[in-house]
Design a protein around this motif. Sequence first.
Motif, PDB file in Angstrom:
ATOM      1  N   LEU A 121      20.259 -38.030 -21.923  1.00 37.76           N
ATOM      2  CA  LEU A 121      21.625 -37.508 -21.721  1.00 37.76           C
ATOM      3  C   LEU A 121      21.827 -36.201 -22.484  1.00 37.76           C
ATOM      4  CD1 LEU A 121      23.901 -40.645 -22.082  1.00 37.76           C
ATOM      5  CD2 LEU A 121      23.909 -39.044 -20.169  1.00 37.76           C
ATOM      6  N   ILE A 122      21.347 -36.207 -23.735  1.00 34.47           N
ATOM      7  CA  ILE A 122      21.529 -35.010 -24.560  1.00 34.47           C
ATOM      8  C   ILE A 122      20.723 -33.850 -23.986  1.00 34.47           C
ATOM      9  CG2 ILE A 122      21.208 -34.023 -26.856  1.00 34.47           C
ATOM     10  CD1 ILE A 122      21.506 -36.902 -27.926  1.00 34.47           C
TER      11      ILE A 122
ATOM     12  N   LEU B 182      27.386 -41.498 -24.051  1.00 35.11           N
ATOM     13  CA  LEU B 182      26.722 -41.590 -25.354  1.00 35.11           C
ATOM     14  C   LEU B 182      27.136 -42.862 -26.097  1.00 35.11           C
ATOM     15  CD1 LEU B 182      26.712 -38.027 -26.949  1.00 35.11           C
ATOM     16  CD2 LEU B 182      24.884 -39.196 -25.755  1.00 35.11           C
TER      17      LEU B 182
ATOM     18  N   LYS C 165      18.425 -31.300 -28.288  1.00 34.36           N
ATOM     19  CA  LYS C 165      18.809 -29.896 -28.227  1.00 34.36           C
ATOM     20  C   LYS C 165      17.565 -29.012 -28.076  1.00 34.36           C
ATOM     21  CE  LYS C 165      22.469 -29.071 -30.784  1.00 34.36           C
ATOM     22  NZ  LYS C 165      23.344 -28.647 -29.701  1.00 34.36           N
TER      23      LYS C 165
ATOM     24  N   TYR D 294      30.405 -37.438 -20.669  1.00 36.49           N
ATOM     25  CA  TYR D 294      29.221 -37.329 -21.527  1.00 36.49           C
ATOM     26  C   TYR D 294      29.403 -38.166 -22.784  1.00 36.49           C
ATOM     27  CZ  TYR D 294      25.997 -34.982 -24.803  1.00 36.49           C
ATOM     28  OH  TYR D 294      25.040 -34.701 -25.737  1.00 36.49           O
ATOM     29  N   LEU D 295      30.564 -38.012 -23.427  1.00 34.65           N
ATOM     30  CA  LEU D 295      30.801 -38.745 -24.675  1.00 34.65           C
ATOM     31  C   LEU D 295      30.874 -40.248 -24.422  1.00 34.65           C
ATOM     32  CD1 LEU D 295      33.353 -36.288 -26.296  1.00 34.65           C
ATOM     33  CD2 LEU D 295      30.995 -36.699 -26.993  1.00 34.65           C
TER      34      LEU D 295
ATOM     35  N   ILE E 215      29.943 -36.588 -32.109  1.00 31.91           N
ATOM     36  CA  ILE E 215      28.661 -36.880 -31.458  1.00 31.91           C
ATOM     37  C   ILE E 215      27.804 -37.785 -32.324  1.00 31.91           C
ATOM     38  CG2 ILE E 215      26.537 -35.869 -30.563  1.00 31.91           C
ATOM     39  CD1 ILE E 215      28.479 -34.722 -28.889  1.00 31.91           C
TER      40      ILE E 215
ATOM     41  N   LEU F 205      19.938 -36.019 -31.597  1.00 27.71           N
ATOM     42  CA  LEU F 205      20.694 -34.846 -31.159  1.00 27.71           C
ATOM     43  C   LEU F 205      19.858 -33.584 -31.331  1.00 27.71           C
ATOM     44  CD1 LEU F 205      23.354 -33.650 -30.205  1.00 27.71           C
ATOM     45  CD2 LEU F 205      24.097 -33.537 -32.569  1.00 27.71           C
TER      46      LEU F 205
ATOM     47  N   LYS G  19      20.024 -42.246 -24.273  1.00 26.54           N
ATOM     48  CA  LYS G  19      20.852 -41.219 -24.912  1.00 26.54           C
ATOM     49  C   LYS G  19      20.137 -39.874 -25.051  1.00 26.54           C
ATOM     50  CE  LYS G  19      23.817 -44.329 -27.466  1.00 26.54           C
ATOM     51  NZ  LYS G  19      24.193 -44.861 -28.776  1.00 26.54           N
TER      52      LYS G  19
ATOM     53  N   VAL H   4      25.255 -40.982 -31.704  1.00 27.11           N
ATOM     54  CA  VAL H   4      23.794 -40.874 -31.661  1.00 27.11           C
ATOM     55  C   VAL H   4      23.282 -40.485 -33.037  1.00 27.11           C
ATOM     56  CG1 VAL H   4      23.764 -40.174 -29.257  1.00 27.11           C
ATOM     57  CG2 VAL H   4      23.805 -38.439 -31.019  1.00 27.11           C
TER      58      VAL H   4
ATOM     59  N   MET I 212      21.822 -44.719 -18.872  1.00 29.97           N
ATOM     60  CA  MET I 212      20.764 -43.737 -19.141  1.00 29.97           C
ATOM     61  C   MET I 212      20.520 -43.629 -20.651  1.00 29.97           C
ATOM     62  SD  MET I 212      20.384 -39.860 -17.731  1.00 29.97           S
ATOM     63  CE  MET I 212      21.725 -40.054 -16.574  1.00 29.97           C
TER      64      MET I 212
ATOM     65  N   LYS J 257      19.828 -33.375 -20.987  1.00 31.04           N
ATOM     66  CA  LYS J 257      20.456 -32.902 -19.755  1.00 31.04           C
ATOM     67  C   LYS J 257      21.651 -31.998 -20.075  1.00 31.04           C
ATOM     68  CE  LYS J 257      22.827 -34.850 -15.915  1.00 31.04           C
ATOM     69  NZ  LYS J 257      23.519 -36.098 -15.612  1.00 31.04           N
ATOM     70  N   ARG J 258      22.476 -32.434 -21.027  1.00 31.89           N
ATOM     71  CA  ARG J 258      23.646 -31.624 -21.355  1.00 31.89           C
ATOM     72  C   ARG J 258      23.258 -30.263 -21.921  1.00 31.89           C
ATOM     73  NH1 ARG J 258      27.622 -29.287 -24.079  1.00 31.89           N
ATOM     74  NH2 ARG J 258      26.107 -28.782 -25.704  1.00 31.89           N
ATOM     75  N   GLU J 259      22.283 -30.283 -22.847  1.00 33.55           N
ATOM     76  CA  GLU J 259      21.871 -29.028 -23.469  1.00 33.55           C
ATOM     77  C   GLU J 259      21.276 -28.090 -22.425  1.00 33.55           C
ATOM     78  OE1 GLU J 259      22.421 -28.020 -26.484  1.00 33.55           O
ATOM     79  OE2 GLU J 259      23.353 -29.889 -27.140  1.00 33.55           O
TER      80      GLU J 259
END
Lengths: 436, 309
Positions: free
Chosen positions: A6-7, B101, A229, B97-98, A216, A225, A3, A220, A1, A9-11
């Motif tokens: 991914l970010i 990434l 966010k 997650y990491l 992080i 990032l 990046k 990235v 996926m 989604k996490r945020e």
Amino acid sequence: MNKLSLIIKREFLAKVKNKSFIVMTILSPLLMVGMMALIVFLNVKNAEEIRTISYIDESHQLESIFKDSELTKYINLEKLGFEKAKEITLESYYGFVHIPKTDNLENLSKGIAFYSEDAPNLNVIQDLERKIEHKIRDLKIEKLHFDIEKIKEAETDVAIATETFAGEKSSKMGSVLKMIAGGAFGYLIFMFIIIYGTSVMRSVIEEKTSRIIEVIISSVKPFELMLGKILGNAFAGILQFIIWIISASLLTIAISAFFGVDLMGSSPSMQASQEMVGQMQQSATSDIQAMILEIKNLPLMTLFLSFIVYFFGGYLIYSSIYAAIGAAVDSETDTQQFMMPVMLPLIIAIYVGFGVIENPHGSIAVAFSIFPLTSPIVMLMRIPFGVPWWELLLSMALLLVTFIGIVWFAAKIYRVGILMYGKKPTYKDLYKWLKY
Amino acid sequence: MNNLLEVKNISKSYGDFKALNNVSLAIPNQSIFGLLGPNGAGKTTLIRIINQIIMPDQGEVLLDGEPLKPEHISQIGYLPEERGLYKNMKVGEQALYLAQLKGMSKSEAKKRLKYWFDKFDIGSWWDKKVQELSKGMAQKVQFIVTVMHQPKLLIFDEPFSGFDPINANLIKDEILQLKDEGATVIFSTHRMESVEELCDHIALIDKSNKILDGKLDDIKREFKTNSFQVGLQSENESLLKEQLENNFKISTATFKSLENDLKLNITLNNGDTSKELLQFLNQHAQVTHFTEIIPSASDLFIKAVQNNE
């Protein structure tokens, strides 16, 4: 996926799973509707209260105004005398009106007093004043030997129909609707920027204080990032607003249904005047029809499309500034000095917004609806009143240019700031960071 | 390819402050390379440049002979000195997650994580939040997320901080094993005993400049002063001392021994060898102790930095 996704989604998940988010999302509509219900309830309760007001009219010229109405009863206490009447009123009545003895109509208006235990309801006093004014006017007219009936016949009600040169009919209700539509969208953007901009800032500070940031950004780019966010928080916010709108409307429907039934069942005065209710319903339906017509007259498509443009433009500009602030400081207490200049244009925009409602095409309104830091709020408040295309395009173009400039600038500060610990930076430091 | 990583003439300034001045390094394949230097010397800046967190003003970095590209991120594992994890996130979720990434697929990341969690016997932590872990536990997780994507180049900045001696040993063994499996390690620390134990090569950076670079053994050879620590027994110690002073440079030494003997550091004159010293000593006294003084990594560090003043 990818990046970035991914970010995002996490945020998004970090925000949505947060307890305060869940509590806010569920409680806010309940609170809002609860407040509304409480206000309606109190108003109804207040209006239902029957007041008894005692009076002594020593001039004997104004007795005719003390006619009992549905909610107010009057009692003449002349026989008891002034002092005794006051005592009795204190014990059992809402208030006491005293009109001193005089033959002169000019003096009559001056000596009237109202006594009550607490400060009286403003409506009661205004109602009395209006009645007394009318009565004295009638008396004066009579004294001049004019025919009151004829004078009344000479009075006319005027309602000016307003229409723009383009042939659009407008009405007072239309203006109110425009105010509400523009105001609501403007406020929505204002709230969203403040709530979710701050949330972006907190999230940046959290990454700094938990020291995960360097881990992080070894994977990235800082810009990815930051963007992830900002977008992740925006999606969480949109979700929250959608939930609020849906649940608030459902709750309002539910509560009004509940109250409606309740009121009908318990208020005898309403049942008594069926005829009046019928008339009111009729006028209400015609009002609603007129309102629907007015809503159709609003530039809905333009409003909706520009809402989306200004919403994202405004949010992205401000949240990237918030992200840069978060990156520059070590803790939330250090943010104050940088917050003020960010909040200022937003607050000005809201104030100018009030002015827009009075005068939507004034030069201040036009200027602030083009200036990119205030345009997301001010322009949206203007759009319902009709805005020329060139102004709209100019404003959006400036918004876009500013957006690119500010994001570039914020990304630079962000990139350097996230790796800086310890010293609280000054504006001079921030300027230096731009050149690193 | 002999060198996995080559740093060529890197300079970097922050405003008026020069953080790195024309620094070059070559890091041999499958070695453990100690990157040493006092606080604020520029080590972290160099490490961040290698990780592409910041860009150098001048110079270039080659990984496997190629200039650094964003794709190289997945081939580097970096454990920063300032490290941490999201406190509110679950350990497993966070590690996944990491890993993603770093470019791993989710299923692959799960497999690798299971391997490491089993290896450290911490499978039960998967659903715990990081804030529930002790500092040492969190450091273990942090180590796993650094190495799980099997990078060619590993960069550890103070990897043992926060570990008790048992776990520090565990991590040390893991680092050695990773090296045996083919990884190259850059190791930055102030703990000289671990440099001694682990590093094949070292470089020393001080005040933005590289002041020392090479194989640890070679540097030690270069820095040794042909001095010996000796223990002597003699009837007449003062006469012995006098005789020695006439021929060599001597100073008092302290070390532990069973005998109540004369303890001295003796430095050879140019051209002399240990053979001549021993012969001399044997003629005049009974030798109870004789070792060459080899500078420790700590000595090298202090000496080099002092010379650079």
